[in-house]
Design a protein around this motif. Structure first.
Motif, PDB file in Angstrom:
ATOM      1  N   THR A 174       0.903  -1.440  -0.043  1.00 13.69           N
ATOM      2  CA  THR A 174       0.019  -0.116  -0.103  1.00 13.69           C
ATOM      3  C   THR A 174       0.965   1.323   0.032  1.00 13.69           C
ATOM      4  N   HIS A 199      -4.470  -3.599  -2.724  1.00 18.31           N
ATOM      5  CA  HIS A 199      -4.739  -2.591  -3.589  1.00 18.31           C
ATOM      6  C   HIS A 199      -6.248  -2.222  -3.213  1.00 18.31           C
ATOM      7  N   ARG A 230      -5.798   0.344  -0.534  1.00 19.28           N
ATOM      8  CA  ARG A 230      -5.149   1.513  -1.177  1.00 19.28           C
ATOM      9  C   ARG A 230      -6.253   2.245  -1.845  1.00 19.28           C
ATOM     10  N   ASN A 231      -7.062   1.565  -2.742  1.00 18.89           N
ATOM     11  CA  ASN A 231      -8.017   2.525  -3.454  1.00 18.89           C
ATOM     12  C   ASN A 231      -9.081   3.162  -2.533  1.00 18.89           C
TER      13      ASN A 231
END
Length: 230
Positions: A30, A95, A98-99
């Motif tokens: 991340t 991911h 992170r998004n």
């Protein structure tokens, strides 16, 4: 380390690497700072050794008052946004986190609680919660019930002060019946097979869920396990 159903679970090995190592190495993707919030118990000394080995921040506090551990960790390391994950999820998806954090930042609301754990559509084991230091501080200063102290976020989710705004992270298909968290020996066996035979430690959550959907004999390994109630 003192898990009642599977003691020492986060340091159990698969292919010579601990479940905690898989967990942390995925989270490191991340790019965010990572802190381990553990206890002052000597039984958790190996977790501090692990944190030092991986150059992670760590804080040691009460075994029962996990909320205070999170608060003091965030305060010590000056975290404005907290992503809460539990170390028994070795295949956590970096991911996805992170998004979600990027979206949280864009929404720019210190009263926002964003998670995929209230409206469940992801396999259990990809769980995360995102909230502000301000919300955490409010919970730390006002929560009194034992369950609120033990589980960190119930006070925020109960929205007692009426300030919390909720944002559910969901996917189009409901895979919440799948279980990828490690709390028992069958849970560990499933993760072991996924990593050893399907290279799951290198895969995204969509690919891991697809493996379980296409191989029902794998999902059956731990489908009888009930999550401990909060």
């Amino acid at each position: 380390m003192t898990s009642t159903r599977l003691p020492g679970k986060v340091l159990k090995l698969v292919n010579g690497k601990s479940l905690l190592a898989y967990h942390i190495e995925r989270l490191q993707q991340t790019g965010f700072s990572i802190a381990i919030a553990t206890t002052t118990n000597h039984t958790d000394d190996p977790l501090v050794d692990f944190a030092k080995e991986y150059h992670l921040n760590y804080y040691r506090g009460s075994e029962d008052d996990v909320l205070s551990r999170f608060y003091h960790t965030a305060k010590q390391f000056k975290y404005d946004i907290i992503v809460r994950v539990t170390s028994d999820c070795p295949l956590i998806d970096p991911h996805l986190i992170r998004n979600s954090v990027n979206k949280y930042i864009k929404l720019d609301n210190p009263n926002l609680y964003m998670s995929n754990v209230i409206a469940r559509t992801f396999a259990r084991g990809f769980d995360f919660e995102i909230f502000s230091y301000q919300s955490l501080k409010d919970a730390f200063e006002n929560a009194t019930e034992a369950s609120d102290l033990e589980h960190v976020t119930p006070y925020i989710r109960k929205n007692i002060q009426g300030k919390t705004n909720f944002h559910d992270v969901v996917q189009s298909s409901d895979h919440s019946h799948l279980r990828l968290t490690v709390d028992t020996e069958p849970d560990f066996e499933l993760i072991k097979q996924l990593i050893e035979n399907h290279n799951a430690a290198e895969l995204a959550y969509t690919e891991i869920e697809e493996i379980l959907l296409k191989n029902p004999q794998l999902a059956a390994i731990n489908e009888h396990i009930e999550q401990k109630k909060v």
